[in-house]
Design a protein around this motif. Sequence first.
Motif, PDB file in Angstrom:
ATOM      1  N   CYS A  54       1.173  -0.459 -10.369  1.00  0.00           N
ATOM      2  CA  CYS A  54       0.302   0.000  -9.282  1.00  0.00           C
ATOM      3  C   CYS A  54      -1.150  -0.268  -9.652  1.00  0.00           C
ATOM      4  CB  CYS A  54       0.503   1.492  -9.010  1.00  0.00           C
ATOM      5  SG  CYS A  54      -0.490   2.123  -7.617  1.00  0.00           S
ATOM      6  N   VAL A  55      -1.853  -0.946  -8.778  1.00  0.00           N
ATOM      7  CA  VAL A  55      -3.291  -1.152  -8.923  1.00  0.00           C
ATOM      8  C   VAL A  55      -3.973  -0.027  -8.165  1.00  0.00           C
ATOM      9  CG1 VAL A  55      -5.225  -2.713  -8.539  1.00  0.00           C
ATOM     10  CG2 VAL A  55      -2.943  -3.642  -9.038  1.00  0.00           C
ATOM     11  N   ARG A  56      -4.759   0.741  -8.870  1.00  0.00           N
ATOM     12  CA  ARG A  56      -5.340   1.946  -8.270  1.00  0.00           C
ATOM     13  C   ARG A  56      -6.773   1.714  -7.798  1.00  0.00           C
ATOM     14  NH1 ARG A  56      -2.458   6.776  -9.352  1.00  0.00           N
ATOM     15  NH2 ARG A  56      -0.797   6.591 -10.892  1.00  0.00           N
ATOM     16  N   PHE A  57      -7.080   2.389  -6.698  1.00  0.00           N
ATOM     17  CA  PHE A  57      -8.422   2.383  -6.130  1.00  0.00           C
ATOM     18  C   PHE A  57      -8.827   3.838  -5.888  1.00  0.00           C
ATOM     19  CE2 PHE A  57      -6.663  -1.766  -5.139  1.00  0.00           C
ATOM     20  CZ  PHE A  57      -7.730  -2.619  -5.398  1.00  0.00           C
ATOM     21  N   PRO A  58     -10.104   4.114  -5.602  1.00  0.00           N
ATOM     22  CA  PRO A  58     -10.534   5.498  -5.368  1.00  0.00           C
ATOM     23  C   PRO A  58      -9.713   6.188  -4.280  1.00  0.00           C
ATOM     24  CG  PRO A  58     -12.444   4.083  -5.621  1.00  0.00           C
ATOM     25  CD  PRO A  58     -11.245   3.168  -5.576  1.00  0.00           C
ATOM     26  N   GLN A  59      -9.549   7.492  -4.429  1.00  0.00           N
ATOM     27  CA  GLN A  59      -8.760   8.266  -3.467  1.00  0.00           C
ATOM     28  C   GLN A  59      -9.273   8.108  -2.042  1.00  0.00           C
ATOM     29  OE1 GLN A  59      -8.409  12.342  -4.687  1.00  0.00           O
ATOM     30  NE2 GLN A  59      -7.118  11.883  -6.457  1.00  0.00           N
ATOM     31  N   SER A  60     -10.580   7.929  -1.894  1.00  0.00           N
ATOM     32  CA  SER A  60     -11.162   7.810  -0.553  1.00  0.00           C
ATOM     33  C   SER A  60     -10.623   6.596   0.199  1.00  0.00           C
ATOM     34  CB  SER A  60     -12.683   7.705  -0.653  1.00  0.00           C
ATOM     35  OG  SER A  60     -13.066   6.577  -1.429  1.00  0.00           O
ATOM     36  N   CYS A  61     -10.098   5.619  -0.522  1.00  0.00           N
ATOM     37  CA  CYS A  61      -9.568   4.415   0.124  1.00  0.00           C
ATOM     38  C   CYS A  61      -8.212   4.653   0.769  1.00  0.00           C
ATOM     39  CB  CYS A  61      -9.449   3.286  -0.899  1.00  0.00           C
ATOM     40  SG  CYS A  61     -11.013   2.767  -1.617  1.00  0.00           S
ATOM     41  N   PHE A  62      -7.563   5.755   0.414  1.00  0.00           N
ATOM     42  CA  PHE A  62      -6.231   6.029   0.940  1.00  0.00           C
ATOM     43  C   PHE A  62      -6.126   7.415   1.585  1.00  0.00           C
ATOM     44  CE2 PHE A  62      -5.681   2.690  -2.134  1.00  0.00           C
ATOM     45  CZ  PHE A  62      -4.729   1.874  -1.576  1.00  0.00           C
ATOM     46  N   PHE A  81       2.086  -2.481  -6.270  1.00  0.00           N
ATOM     47  CA  PHE A  81       1.648  -1.428  -5.363  1.00  0.00           C
ATOM     48  C   PHE A  81       0.133  -1.323  -5.436  1.00  0.00           C
ATOM     49  CE2 PHE A  81       5.954   0.199  -6.538  1.00  0.00           C
ATOM     50  CZ  PHE A  81       6.517   0.170  -5.269  1.00  0.00           C
ATOM     51  N   ILE A  82      -0.493  -0.910  -4.359  1.00  0.00           N
ATOM     52  CA  ILE A  82      -1.894  -0.492  -4.390  1.00  0.00           C
ATOM     53  C   ILE A  82      -1.929   0.936  -3.886  1.00  0.00           C
ATOM     54  CG2 ILE A  82      -2.936  -2.779  -4.202  1.00  0.00           C
ATOM     55  CD1 ILE A  82      -3.328  -2.274  -1.201  1.00  0.00           C
ATOM     56  N   GLY A  83      -2.607   1.807  -4.625  1.00  0.00           N
ATOM     57  CA  GLY A  83      -2.616   3.215  -4.271  1.00  0.00           C
ATOM     58  C   GLY A  83      -3.803   3.937  -4.848  1.00  0.00           C
ATOM     59  N   PRO A  84      -3.937   5.212  -4.519  1.00  0.00           N
ATOM     60  CA  PRO A  84      -5.121   5.973  -4.934  1.00  0.00           C
ATOM     61  C   PRO A  84      -5.035   6.471  -6.367  1.00  0.00           C
ATOM     62  CG  PRO A  84      -3.665   7.349  -3.632  1.00  0.00           C
ATOM     63  CD  PRO A  84      -3.056   5.980  -3.618  1.00  0.00           C
ATOM     64  N   GLY A 129      -4.826   9.034  -9.193  1.00  0.00           N
ATOM     65  CA  GLY A 129      -4.238  10.367  -9.248  1.00  0.00           C
ATOM     66  C   GLY A 129      -2.894  10.504  -8.563  1.00  0.00           C
ATOM     67  N   LEU A 130      -2.428   9.479  -7.853  1.00  0.00           N
ATOM     68  CA  LEU A 130      -1.136   9.574  -7.171  1.00  0.00           C
ATOM     69  C   LEU A 130       0.002   9.639  -8.192  1.00  0.00           C
ATOM     70  CD1 LEU A 130       0.449   9.473  -4.463  1.00  0.00           C
ATOM     71  CD2 LEU A 130       0.552   6.991  -4.772  1.00  0.00           C
ATOM     72  N   ASP A 131       0.926  10.567  -7.998  1.00  0.00           N
ATOM     73  CA  ASP A 131       2.101  10.683  -8.848  1.00  0.00           C
ATOM     74  C   ASP A 131       3.032   9.500  -8.559  1.00  0.00           C
ATOM     75  OD1 ASP A 131       4.353  11.356 -10.282  1.00  0.00           O
ATOM     76  OD2 ASP A 131       4.780  13.195  -9.169  1.00  0.00           O
ATOM     77  N   LEU A 132       3.244   8.656  -9.543  1.00  0.00           N
ATOM     78  CA  LEU A 132       4.038   7.450  -9.363  1.00  0.00           C
ATOM     79  C   LEU A 132       5.443   7.567  -9.923  1.00  0.00           C
ATOM     80  CD1 LEU A 132       1.386   4.728 -10.306  1.00  0.00           C
ATOM     81  CD2 LEU A 132       2.114   5.407  -8.008  1.00  0.00           C
ATOM     82  N   SER A 133       5.856   8.751 -10.326  1.00  0.00           N
ATOM     83  CA  SER A 133       7.143   8.890 -11.010  1.00  0.00           C
ATOM     84  C   SER A 133       8.302   8.395 -10.147  1.00  0.00           C
ATOM     85  CB  SER A 133       7.365  10.344 -11.435  1.00  0.00           C
ATOM     86  OG  SER A 133       7.271  11.221 -10.327  1.00  0.00           O
ATOM     87  N   PRO A 176       0.833  -1.213   0.000  1.00  0.00           N
ATOM     88  CA  PRO A 176       0.000   0.000   0.000  1.00  0.00           C
ATOM     89  C   PRO A 176       0.868   1.263   0.000  1.00  0.00           C
ATOM     90  CG  PRO A 176      -0.669  -1.551   1.728  1.00  0.00           C
ATOM     91  CD  PRO A 176       0.679  -1.983   1.244  1.00  0.00           C
ATOM     92  N   ILE A 177       0.551   2.200  -0.883  1.00  0.00           N
ATOM     93  CA  ILE A 177       1.222   3.504  -0.928  1.00  0.00           C
ATOM     94  C   ILE A 177       0.157   4.587  -1.016  1.00  0.00           C
ATOM     95  CG2 ILE A 177       3.411   2.691  -1.912  1.00  0.00           C
ATOM     96  CD1 ILE A 177       2.341   3.537  -4.671  1.00  0.00           C
ATOM     97  N   TYR A 178       0.480   5.750  -0.499  1.00  0.00           N
ATOM     98  CA  TYR A 178      -0.497   6.841  -0.541  1.00  0.00           C
ATOM     99  C   TYR A 178       0.156   8.204  -0.709  1.00  0.00           C
ATOM    100  CZ  TYR A 178       0.879   7.412   4.351  1.00  0.00           C
ATOM    101  OH  TYR A 178       1.606   7.591   5.501  1.00  0.00           O
ATOM    102  N   GLN A 179       1.493   8.255  -0.710  1.00  0.00           N
ATOM    103  CA  GLN A 179       2.213   9.498  -0.914  1.00  0.00           C
ATOM    104  C   GLN A 179       3.157   9.360  -2.096  1.00  0.00           C
ATOM    105  OE1 GLN A 179       4.028   9.940   2.998  1.00  0.00           O
ATOM    106  NE2 GLN A 179       2.485  11.466   3.580  1.00  0.00           N
ATOM    107  N   ALA A 180       3.496  10.490  -2.713  1.00  0.00           N
ATOM    108  CA  ALA A 180       4.358  10.469  -3.894  1.00  0.00           C
ATOM    109  C   ALA A 180       5.789  10.088  -3.558  1.00  0.00           C
ATOM    110  CB  ALA A 180       4.319  11.824  -4.595  1.00  0.00           C
ATOM    111  N   GLN A 181       6.190  10.274  -2.299  1.00  0.00           N
ATOM    112  CA  GLN A 181       7.554   9.966  -1.892  1.00  0.00           C
ATOM    113  C   GLN A 181       7.527   9.114  -0.623  1.00  0.00           C
ATOM    114  OE1 GLN A 181      10.395  10.881  -3.423  1.00  0.00           O
ATOM    115  NE2 GLN A 181       9.630  12.336  -4.933  1.00  0.00           N
ATOM    116  N   LEU A 182       8.413   8.136  -0.562  1.00  0.00           N
ATOM    117  CA  LEU A 182       8.587   7.369   0.656  1.00  0.00           C
ATOM    118  C   LEU A 182       9.592   8.066   1.561  1.00  0.00           C
ATOM    119  CD1 LEU A 182       8.888   3.732  -0.779  1.00  0.00           C
ATOM    120  CD2 LEU A 182       6.897   4.735   0.368  1.00  0.00           C
ATOM    121  N   SER A 183       9.442   7.904   2.870  1.00  0.00           N
ATOM    122  CA  SER A 183      10.449   8.401   3.799  1.00  0.00           C
ATOM    123  C   SER A 183      11.706   7.538   3.660  1.00  0.00           C
ATOM    124  CB  SER A 183       9.935   8.340   5.238  1.00  0.00           C
ATOM    125  OG  SER A 183       9.899   6.991   5.688  1.00  0.00           O
ATOM    126  N   PRO A 184      12.862   8.018   4.118  1.00  0.00           N
ATOM    127  CA  PRO A 184      14.078   7.202   4.028  1.00  0.00           C
ATOM    128  C   PRO A 184      13.946   5.831   4.695  1.00  0.00           C
ATOM    129  CG  PRO A 184      14.666   9.472   4.496  1.00  0.00           C
ATOM    130  CD  PRO A 184      13.174   9.392   4.589  1.00  0.00           C
TER     131      PRO A 184
END
Length: 265
Positions: free
Chosen positions: A61-69, A41-44, A46-50, A12-20
Amino acid sequence: MASQHELIILIPIYQAQLSPLELFSLRHSLQQLKAGRHVAFIGPDGLDLSAYERLFPGIACVRFPQSCFGSIKGYNRLLMSTAFYEHFKAFEFMLILQTDAILLRDELDQWTSAPFDYVGAPWPDGLELQFNLDRYAGAPPKRLKVHVGNGGLSLRRNQACIELLQEFPQALNFFIQSGSSEDLFFSFTGAVSRRLMIPNETRASLFSLELKPRMYFEMNQRQAPMGGHAWWKYDPQFWMERLGHAGAAVADLIPSPPASAISAT
């Protein structure tokens, strides 16, 4: 034994960048996996995956609605939906690998060969609930106490999870409406399910640890688990000892644990 093609690792991911620390954990975990494992990955939407595409090429990345994340409640709702498990019905099992979890080695074939439908780290002091829903509705509340189920690093048999969600519709509605954690739903209803199989506390402690990892390590004749969740929060020194040289690069990034975490280890 379930083949590697019957298992998918979901991150699961929900932010464009991971912490170190998240980046270290994920890289280390992926390095432990046997060749040929299916990972996504599973994420919302519209998430920037670059950043993920650059760091982890080849992992879709398998995407789900933003409300899920957008909130913890939304994520819990997603993992308590039959549609989520049906989306991955091509696989018998899924491993939920959150970015604050870490794998020390890959024993997934061993665990998928076991009779269990849901496996997560134990809760050493247990969790209690008065249960009077579904087949227990109308009876005096049944006091349940569970010791296994942390969902941050958890193995799930997809069809069994679907059947459990269908087996306890009243409990499912209660957990969703109250915003409770999805892993608590699986643990409590699994304890009274006709079908779902969850290992006992000792067996689960060989799969994953979170709270009091050193206690379980000693209890298991100093055998480390396959992995752990929230490893830098509860007794990070225990995990650094297991990681050895691999963890040296992030040692300075680990925050000092709160007093409650120290007392729990």
